[in-house]
Design a protein around this motif. Structure first.
Motif, PDB file in Angstrom:
ATOM      1  N   LEU A  55      76.627 103.520  65.275  1.00 20.57           N
ATOM      2  CA  LEU A  55      77.818 104.192  65.239  1.00 20.57           C
ATOM      3  C   LEU A  55      77.879 105.712  64.812  1.00 20.57           C
ATOM      4  O   LEU A  55      77.398 105.941  63.871  1.00 20.57           O
ATOM      5  CB  LEU A  55      79.030 103.557  64.400  1.00 20.57           C
ATOM      6  N   GLY A  56      78.325 106.789  65.693  1.00 20.49           N
ATOM      7  CA  GLY A  56      78.282 108.290  65.305  1.00 20.49           C
ATOM      8  C   GLY A  56      79.698 108.234  64.702  1.00 20.49           C
ATOM      9  O   GLY A  56      80.468 107.605  64.091  1.00 20.49           O
ATOM     10  N   PRO A  57      80.085 109.668  64.755  1.00 20.54           N
ATOM     11  CA  PRO A  57      81.175 110.106  64.333  1.00 20.54           C
ATOM     12  C   PRO A  57      82.483 109.510  65.059  1.00 20.54           C
ATOM     13  O   PRO A  57      82.397 109.288  66.268  1.00 20.54           O
ATOM     14  CB  PRO A  57      80.987 111.801  64.188  1.00 20.54           C
ATOM     15  N   VAL A  58      83.587 109.308  64.320  1.00 13.76           N
ATOM     16  CA  VAL A  58      84.615 108.888  65.065  1.00 13.76           C
ATOM     17  C   VAL A  58      85.852 110.360  65.430  1.00 13.76           C
ATOM     18  O   VAL A  58      85.943 111.010  64.312  1.00 13.76           O
ATOM     19  CB  VAL A  58      85.458 107.879  64.248  1.00 13.76           C
ATOM     20  N   ASP A  79      76.446  98.745  55.131  1.00 15.02           N
ATOM     21  CA  ASP A  79      77.298  99.611  54.289  1.00 15.02           C
ATOM     22  C   ASP A  79      76.870 101.130  54.426  1.00 15.02           C
ATOM     23  O   ASP A  79      76.831 101.763  53.472  1.00 15.02           O
ATOM     24  CB  ASP A  79      77.241  99.365  52.498  1.00 15.02           C
ATOM     25  N   ARG A  80      77.021 101.524  55.607  1.00 13.34           N
ATOM     26  CA  ARG A  80      76.604 102.866  55.923  1.00 13.34           C
ATOM     27  C   ARG A  80      77.828 103.772  55.913  1.00 13.34           C
ATOM     28  O   ARG A  80      78.860 103.218  56.315  1.00 13.34           O
ATOM     29  CB  ARG A  80      75.943 102.832  57.363  1.00 13.34           C
ATOM     30  N   PRO A  81      77.953 105.027  55.775  1.00 16.28           N
ATOM     31  CA  PRO A  81      79.053 105.757  55.904  1.00 16.28           C
ATOM     32  C   PRO A  81      79.280 105.935  57.229  1.00 16.28           C
ATOM     33  O   PRO A  81      78.713 105.898  58.308  1.00 16.28           O
ATOM     34  CB  PRO A  81      78.519 107.244  55.343  1.00 16.28           C
ATOM     35  N   VAL A  82      80.778 106.311  57.187  1.00 17.18           N
ATOM     36  CA  VAL A  82      81.349 106.667  58.586  1.00 17.18           C
ATOM     37  C   VAL A  82      81.898 107.836  58.533  1.00 17.18           C
ATOM     38  O   VAL A  82      82.693 108.184  57.693  1.00 17.18           O
ATOM     39  CB  VAL A  82      82.355 105.383  58.990  1.00 17.18           C
ATOM     40  N   GLN A  83      81.638 108.712  59.649  1.00 14.93           N
ATOM     41  CA  GLN A  83      81.997 110.388  59.647  1.00 14.93           C
ATOM     42  C   GLN A  83      83.178 110.435  60.529  1.00 14.93           C
ATOM     43  O   GLN A  83      83.322 109.742  61.608  1.00 14.93           O
ATOM     44  CB  GLN A  83      81.087 111.182  59.925  1.00 14.93           C
ATOM     45  N   HIS A  84      84.178 111.349  60.115  1.00 17.21           N
ATOM     46  CA  HIS A  84      85.454 111.403  60.878  1.00 17.21           C
ATOM     47  C   HIS A  84      85.537 113.082  61.226  1.00 17.21           C
ATOM     48  O   HIS A  84      85.189 113.606  60.177  1.00 17.21           O
ATOM     49  CB  HIS A  84      86.675 110.826  60.331  1.00 17.21           C
ATOM     50  N   VAL A  85      85.787 113.327  62.476  1.00 15.27           N
ATOM     51  CA  VAL A  85      86.197 114.685  62.895  1.00 15.27           C
ATOM     52  C   VAL A  85      87.650 114.746  63.643  1.00 15.27           C
ATOM     53  O   VAL A  85      88.105 113.876  64.131  1.00 15.27           O
ATOM     54  CB  VAL A  85      85.157 115.138  63.662  1.00 15.27           C
ATOM     55  N   LEU A  86      88.062 116.105  63.197  1.00 20.46           N
ATOM     56  CA  LEU A  86      89.527 116.288  63.954  1.00 20.46           C
ATOM     57  C   LEU A  86      89.449 117.285  65.251  1.00 20.46           C
ATOM     58  O   LEU A  86      89.008 118.285  64.814  1.00 20.46           O
ATOM     59  CB  LEU A  86      90.337 116.547  62.803  1.00 20.46           C
ATOM     60  N   GLU A  87      89.873 117.255  66.100  1.00 22.41           N
ATOM     61  CA  GLU A  87      90.026 117.956  67.161  1.00 22.41           C
ATOM     62  C   GLU A  87      91.601 118.300  67.280  1.00 22.41           C
ATOM     63  O   GLU A  87      92.316 117.486  67.986  1.00 22.41           O
ATOM     64  CB  GLU A  87      89.462 117.650  68.422  1.00 22.41           C
ATOM     65  N   PHE A  88      91.957 119.516  66.936  1.00 23.62           N
ATOM     66  CA  PHE A  88      93.252 119.769  66.994  1.00 23.62           C
ATOM     67  C   PHE A  88      93.428 120.856  67.954  1.00 23.62           C
ATOM     68  O   PHE A  88      92.715 121.444  68.648  1.00 23.62           O
ATOM     69  CB  PHE A  88      93.927 120.583  65.477  1.00 23.62           C
ATOM     70  N   ARG A  89      94.781 121.085  68.334  1.00 17.24           N
ATOM     71  CA  ARG A  89      95.136 121.686  69.393  1.00 17.24           C
ATOM     72  C   ARG A  89      96.339 122.805  69.297  1.00 17.24           C
ATOM     73  O   ARG A  89      97.119 123.415  70.129  1.00 17.24           O
ATOM     74  CB  ARG A  89      95.391 121.035  70.863  1.00 17.24           C
ATOM     75  N   HIS A  90      96.639 122.849  68.078  1.00 16.06           N
ATOM     76  CA  HIS A  90      97.952 123.507  67.598  1.00 16.06           C
ATOM     77  C   HIS A  90      97.202 124.705  66.410  1.00 16.06           C
ATOM     78  O   HIS A  90      96.546 124.258  65.715  1.00 16.06           O
ATOM     79  CB  HIS A  90      98.936 122.832  66.829  1.00 16.06           C
ATOM     80  N   ARG A  91      97.721 125.932  66.671  1.00 16.25           N
ATOM     81  CA  ARG A  91      97.100 127.046  66.142  1.00 16.25           C
ATOM     82  C   ARG A  91      97.063 126.864  64.512  1.00 16.25           C
ATOM     83  O   ARG A  91      96.519 127.553  63.882  1.00 16.25           O
ATOM     84  CB  ARG A  91      97.729 128.310  66.554  1.00 16.25           C
ATOM     85  N   SER A  92      98.139 126.250  64.138  1.00 10.28           N
ATOM     86  CA  SER A  92      98.643 126.145  62.473  1.00 10.28           C
ATOM     87  C   SER A  92      97.385 125.568  61.830  1.00 10.28           C
ATOM     88  O   SER A  92      97.009 125.703  60.619  1.00 10.28           O
ATOM     89  CB  SER A  92      99.776 125.274  62.432  1.00 10.28           C
ATOM     90  N   PHE A  93      96.472 124.744  62.388  1.00 12.03           N
ATOM     91  CA  PHE A  93      95.465 124.142  61.988  1.00 12.03           C
ATOM     92  C   PHE A  93      94.083 125.286  61.564  1.00 12.03           C
ATOM     93  O   PHE A  93      93.298 124.743  60.816  1.00 12.03           O
ATOM     94  CB  PHE A  93      94.806 123.105  62.749  1.00 12.03           C
ATOM     95  N   ASP A 107      67.996 105.124  68.733  1.00 13.67           N
ATOM     96  CA  ASP A 107      68.126 106.634  68.070  1.00 13.67           C
ATOM     97  C   ASP A 107      69.165 107.204  68.596  1.00 13.67           C
ATOM     98  O   ASP A 107      69.448 108.549  68.365  1.00 13.67           O
ATOM     99  CB  ASP A 107      66.856 107.090  67.977  1.00 13.67           C
ATOM    100  N   VAL A 108      70.011 106.806  69.573  1.00 12.13           N
ATOM    101  CA  VAL A 108      71.125 107.278  70.347  1.00 12.13           C
ATOM    102  C   VAL A 108      72.243 107.045  69.555  1.00 12.13           C
ATOM    103  O   VAL A 108      72.986 105.855  70.063  1.00 12.13           O
ATOM    104  CB  VAL A 108      71.016 107.160  71.803  1.00 12.13           C
ATOM    105  N   PRO A 109      72.905 107.728  68.709  1.00 10.83           N
ATOM    106  CA  PRO A 109      74.475 107.179  68.319  1.00 10.83           C
ATOM    107  C   PRO A 109      75.406 107.540  69.487  1.00 10.83           C
ATOM    108  O   PRO A 109      75.287 108.219  70.128  1.00 10.83           O
ATOM    109  CB  PRO A 109      74.505 108.296  66.997  1.00 10.83           C
ATOM    110  N   LEU A 110      76.274 106.568  69.225  1.00 10.67           N
ATOM    111  CA  LEU A 110      77.734 106.655  69.918  1.00 10.67           C
ATOM    112  C   LEU A 110      78.867 107.154  69.415  1.00 10.67           C
ATOM    113  O   LEU A 110      79.286 106.361  68.276  1.00 10.67           O
ATOM    114  CB  LEU A 110      77.993 105.252  70.786  1.00 10.67           C
ATOM    115  N   ALA A 111      79.143 108.302  69.573  1.00  7.64           N
ATOM    116  CA  ALA A 111      80.502 108.618  69.002  1.00  7.64           C
ATOM    117  C   ALA A 111      81.457 107.805  69.683  1.00  7.64           C
ATOM    118  O   ALA A 111      81.662 107.503  70.699  1.00  7.64           O
ATOM    119  CB  ALA A 111      80.780 110.138  68.946  1.00  7.64           C
ATOM    120  N   VAL A 112      82.796 107.751  68.764  1.00  8.84           N
ATOM    121  CA  VAL A 112      83.713 106.864  69.372  1.00  8.84           C
ATOM    122  C   VAL A 112      85.103 107.869  69.454  1.00  8.84           C
ATOM    123  O   VAL A 112      85.560 108.171  68.034  1.00  8.84           O
ATOM    124  CB  VAL A 112      83.900 105.628  68.844  1.00  8.84           C
TER     125      VAL A 112
END
Length: 271
Positions: free
Chosen positions: A105-108, A160-174, A66-71
């Motif tokens: 597989l946790g969020p990418v 056929d499970r969903p895959v989630q994606h997340v974005l870490e940006f470092r420019h203020r325009s985002f 029950d411990v997901p691994l984000a990548v």
């Protein structure tokens, strides 16, 4: 209400040995030790180089079911190619063994360099390439090139499970509305990154997953979080859980604060 999981970004740090990790604990047992204590772990070695299916399989086996691994996505895609012409690099990344994590597989996580400003067309093209299920991952992985030998590639799955994606940006325009709207349109989570003020911190909810990276609130990668600061983050996490699942990773590993702070936040959220 979504589930809140707290963990650490990476686990193999020599200066944690004899501190968080008991003296005498074998290095190969460190992930298992961490996995027994946290709700999730972030794999960050995948950012620096392509890993192997056997490595992902070993990591999966080391932690409870029950411990997901984000990548963390590869820097070749985000920092060298800067998201342009990355279909083959993405195929190589996903073929390198991500599917071996199976249901764990946790969020990418895709972390952008601070020099990369928001460009709608570039970001939309990149988001369209991202696989949204395990079957999509397999289909994309099958298009890997000879940079990844066939005996080092994993391109099949029964899931056929969903895959989630997340974005870490470092420019203020985002932080502008147009950028956040694009994340919502593509169901990509906006990473809440606490970086001691060095980079922008956006707390927008743009998907059904809220992904938090705590790099240190006073000194980047080094300072620990005070009890009052952890109280504030616990309150934020409870509020975000109304929108979906929450993943929190401490990356203030410089002085060994990350695992202690993660345990302290986890305790607060269990009350």
């Amino acid at each position: 209400m979504g589930r809140i999981r707290v963990g650490i970004s990476g686990w193999s740090y020599p200066h944690w040995r004899g501190d968080f990790y008991p003296t005498g604990l074998r290095q190969r047992d460190e992930l298992a030790y961490a996995g027994e204590r946290f709700g999730t772990i972030e794999v960050n070695g995948s950012f620096y180089s392509l890993q192997r299916p056997s490595s992902y399989a070993t990591w999966r086996a080391a932690v409870p079911d029950d411990v997901p691994l984000a990548v963390k996505g590869g820097r070749f895609v985000t920092h060298l190619k800067k998201l342009r012409d990355v279909e083959t690099p993405l195929a190589n990344f996903f073929a390198s063994g991500v599917l071996a994590l199976g249901e764990q597989l946790g969020p990418v996580l895709w972390q952008l360099p601070e020099t990369l400003a928001f460009d709608r067309d570039r970001m939309a093209t990149f988001f369209d390439l991202l696989p949204r299920s395990h079957r999509d991952v397999a289909a994309l992985a099958a298009r890997h090139d000879d940079k990844l030998a066939d005996d080092r590639a994993l391109i099949t799955t029964d899931l056929d499970r969903p895959v989630q994606h997340v974005l870490e940006f470092r420019h203020r325009s985002f932080c502008e509305q147009d950028a956040l709207d694009l994340l919502r349109e593509h169901d990509v989570g906006c990473v809440v990154a606490d970086t001691a003020g060095r980079w922008p911190q956006a707390e927008a909810v743009t998907s059904d997953v809220v992904y938090v990276r705590l790099h240190g609130d006073r000194e980047l990668y080094r300072s620990g979080y005070t009890p009052s600061a952890l109280d504030r983050w616990a309150e934020k996490c409870r509020a975000w859980a109304a929108a979906g699942d929450v993943y929190v990773y401490f990356d203030n590993d410089g002085e060994g604060h990350a695992p202690r702070d993660a345990l302290a936040l986890q305790t607060r959220l269990e009350r």
